[in-house]
Design an enzyme around this catalytic site. Structure first.
Site, PDB file in Angstrom:
ATOM      1  N   ASP A  82      11.395  -4.776  -4.176  1.00  0.00           N
ATOM      2  CA  ASP A  82      11.578  -3.370  -4.533  1.00  0.00           C
ATOM      3  C   ASP A  82      12.840  -2.869  -3.826  1.00  0.00           C
ATOM      4  OD1 ASP A  82       9.084  -2.829  -6.106  1.00  0.00           O
ATOM      5  OD2 ASP A  82       8.204  -3.565  -4.257  1.00  0.00           O
ATOM      6  N   HIS A  96       3.365  -9.928   0.723  1.00  0.00           N
ATOM      7  CA  HIS A  96       2.796  -9.007   1.722  1.00  0.00           C
ATOM      8  C   HIS A  96       2.547  -9.738   3.037  1.00  0.00           C
ATOM      9  CE1 HIS A  96       1.137  -7.284  -2.178  1.00  0.00           C
ATOM     10  NE2 HIS A  96       1.782  -6.242  -1.679  1.00  0.00           N
ATOM     11  N   GLY A 117       9.282  -5.040   1.242  1.00  0.00           N
ATOM     12  CA  GLY A 117       9.861  -6.227   0.610  1.00  0.00           C
ATOM     13  C   GLY A 117      11.078  -5.869  -0.225  1.00  0.00           C
ATOM     14  N   ARG A 145       1.160  -7.850  -9.958  1.00  0.00           N
ATOM     15  CA  ARG A 145       0.996  -7.769 -11.426  1.00  0.00           C
ATOM     16  C   ARG A 145       0.991  -9.142 -12.090  1.00  0.00           C
ATOM     17  NH1 ARG A 145       3.744  -2.772 -10.570  1.00  0.00           N
ATOM     18  NH2 ARG A 145       2.601  -1.112 -11.629  1.00  0.00           N
ATOM     19  N   HIS A 154      -0.512 -10.757  -1.573  1.00  0.00           N
ATOM     20  CA  HIS A 154      -0.010 -12.110  -1.865  1.00  0.00           C
ATOM     21  C   HIS A 154       0.940 -12.507  -0.743  1.00  0.00           C
ATOM     22  CE1 HIS A 154       3.578 -10.003  -3.091  1.00  0.00           C
ATOM     23  NE2 HIS A 154       2.940  -9.384  -4.071  1.00  0.00           N
ATOM     24  N   LEU A 177       6.895 -13.121  -6.371  1.00  0.00           N
ATOM     25  CA  LEU A 177       5.483 -12.756  -6.250  1.00  0.00           C
ATOM     26  C   LEU A 177       5.315 -11.261  -6.509  1.00  0.00           C
ATOM     27  CD1 LEU A 177       4.121 -14.818  -3.243  1.00  0.00           C
ATOM     28  CD2 LEU A 177       4.183 -15.352  -5.657  1.00  0.00           C
ATOM     29  N   MET A 208      -0.247  -1.669  -1.593  1.00  0.00           N
ATOM     30  CA  MET A 208      -1.231  -1.171  -2.552  1.00  0.00           C
ATOM     31  C   MET A 208      -2.292  -2.246  -2.786  1.00  0.00           C
ATOM     32  SD  MET A 208       0.723   1.425  -5.063  1.00  0.00           S
ATOM     33  CE  MET A 208       1.448   0.253  -6.174  1.00  0.00           C
TER      34      MET A 208
HETATM   35  O1  PAF Z   1       5.643  -1.052  -2.469  1.00  0.00           O
HETATM   36  C1  PAF Z   1       4.474  -0.617  -2.592  1.00  0.00           C
HETATM   37  O2  PAF Z   1       3.503  -1.365  -2.653  1.00  0.00           O
HETATM   38  C2  PAF Z   1       4.252   0.882  -2.670  1.00  0.00           C
HETATM   39  O3  PAF Z   1       5.279   1.509  -3.354  1.00  0.00           O
HETATM   40  C3  PAF Z   1       4.068   1.522  -1.269  1.00  0.00           C
HETATM   41  C4  PAF Z   1       5.320   1.390  -0.431  1.00  0.00           C
HETATM   42  C5  PAF Z   1       2.889   0.867  -0.562  1.00  0.00           C
HETATM   43  C6  PAF Z   1       3.766   3.018  -1.428  1.00  0.00           C
HETATM   44  O4  PAF Z   1       2.608   3.228  -2.154  1.00  0.00           O
END
Ligand code: PAF
Length: 299
Positions: free
Chosen positions: A152, A37, A149, A189, A34, A186, A30
């Site tokens: 989550d 990612h 990652g 937010r 950082h 990281l 999204m």
């Molecule tokens: O983890 C995220 O940033 C979001 O949930 C994702 C997987 C890009 C879906 O919008």
């Protein structure tokens, strides 16, 4: 690296690669990239011939319109960072390209995986928004591997269920949490934390560490392990939404730590909602709550 906006552009760009049997890796994001990612992009670069990073702030997964409005955005910097980390394509569609007028479909994984923890606090619609958009991204990009990652952790389980249940031809790779040098996980937010709340946020990794220490000291009762974490979390005035010790595959609550487990935390630090987690095990539980220890678990 090129930036593409529509699924037609993505198909045109990736068609020849697919016909040449080149492997495609997708890193869905999204934005506001950082190191977390970037670690996913670098992993995709190492293992795939073509690396696509998607950048889409998905309205369907936000339960709070203020949270959506406040979500940080920086496409120009993201493009720069993604390119430097090895991406070939940045797929940054407009909302209308993902959800055109008349859009009426939802992809929903049901049950404990989406209704517990994050689902219980943000509403199961949060995960339905995630699974709908990820299904669309997987269909549009058709990658061989998708990178996510472990911060989550619940999202990873939900997406693995989705891919299995719908026979989606993609492998889901989950990579370790990347932390600041002081242990804070990281997150895009974190940018909203002022100096005071940034210090308070350290209570999350500290709480996870307290749970590790309790286990190392021989504690096996889930309630006591959770209590150890909660004590540390609440000390600086952090407001926990949940601290849960659960089965790492099913998310079912556990009462005794007699195998691998996931300790997951969600808490509000001021107005900012943060999540973090760690694996616990009665045998040699690796503490991944410090950057040094987390790096040691990278394979
Ligand atoms: O983890 C995220 O940033 C979001 O949930 C994702 C997987 C890009 C879906 O919008």
């Amino acid at each position: 690296m090129k930036t593409l906006r529509t699924k037609a552009e993505v198909r045109d760009a990736l068609g020849p690669e697919r016909r040449a049997a080149r492997t495609i890796g997708l890193v869905p994001t999204m934005g506001f990239l950082h190191e977390g990612h970037l670690s996913l992009i670098r992993a995709a670069r190492e293992r795939c011939d073509v690396v696509v990073v998607s950048l889409f702030v998905n309205p369907a997964q936000f339960n709070d319109p203020d949270d959506l409005a406040a979500y940080p955005r920086s496409e120009r910097e993201d493009a720069q960072l993604a390119g430097e980390a090895g991406a070939d394509v940045l797929f940054a569609p407009a909302p209308s390209a993902v959800y055109p007028p008349g859009f009426a479909t939802k992809v929903a994984v049901k049950g404990v995986l989406t209704e517990s923890l994050e689902g219980a606090h943000r509403g199961a619609e949060h995960f339905h928004g995630v699974t709908t958009v990820v299904t669309k991204l997987l269909n549009m990009v058709a990658p061989d591997v998708g990178y996510f990652g472990r911060k989550d952790a619940q999202q990873v389980l939900v997406l693995r269920r989705l891919v299995t249940d719908l026979d989606l031809p993609v492998v889901i790779k989950a990579l370790p949490i990347i932390r600041e040098s002081d242990g804070l996980a990281l997150s895009s937010r974190n940018v909203h934390l002022d100096a005071v709340h940034r210090r308070r946020a350290l209570a999350l990794p500290a709480a996870l560490r307290a749970a590790h220490e309790a286990v190392q000291a021989g504690e096996r009762a889930a309630a006591q392990i959770v209590r150890a974490a909660l004590e540390v979390l609440k000390r600086p005035g952090v407001d926990p939404e949940y601290v849960a010790l659960v089965n790492p595959d099913t998310l079912a609550p556990i009462t005794v730590l007699d195998g691998d487990a996931l300790l997951a935390i969600a808490a509000r630090v001021g107005r900012i909602r943060l999540i973090d987690n760690t694996s616990l095990s009665p045998i040699a539980a690796p503490d991944t709550t410090t950057p040094h220890a987390a790096a040691a678990t990278l394979t």
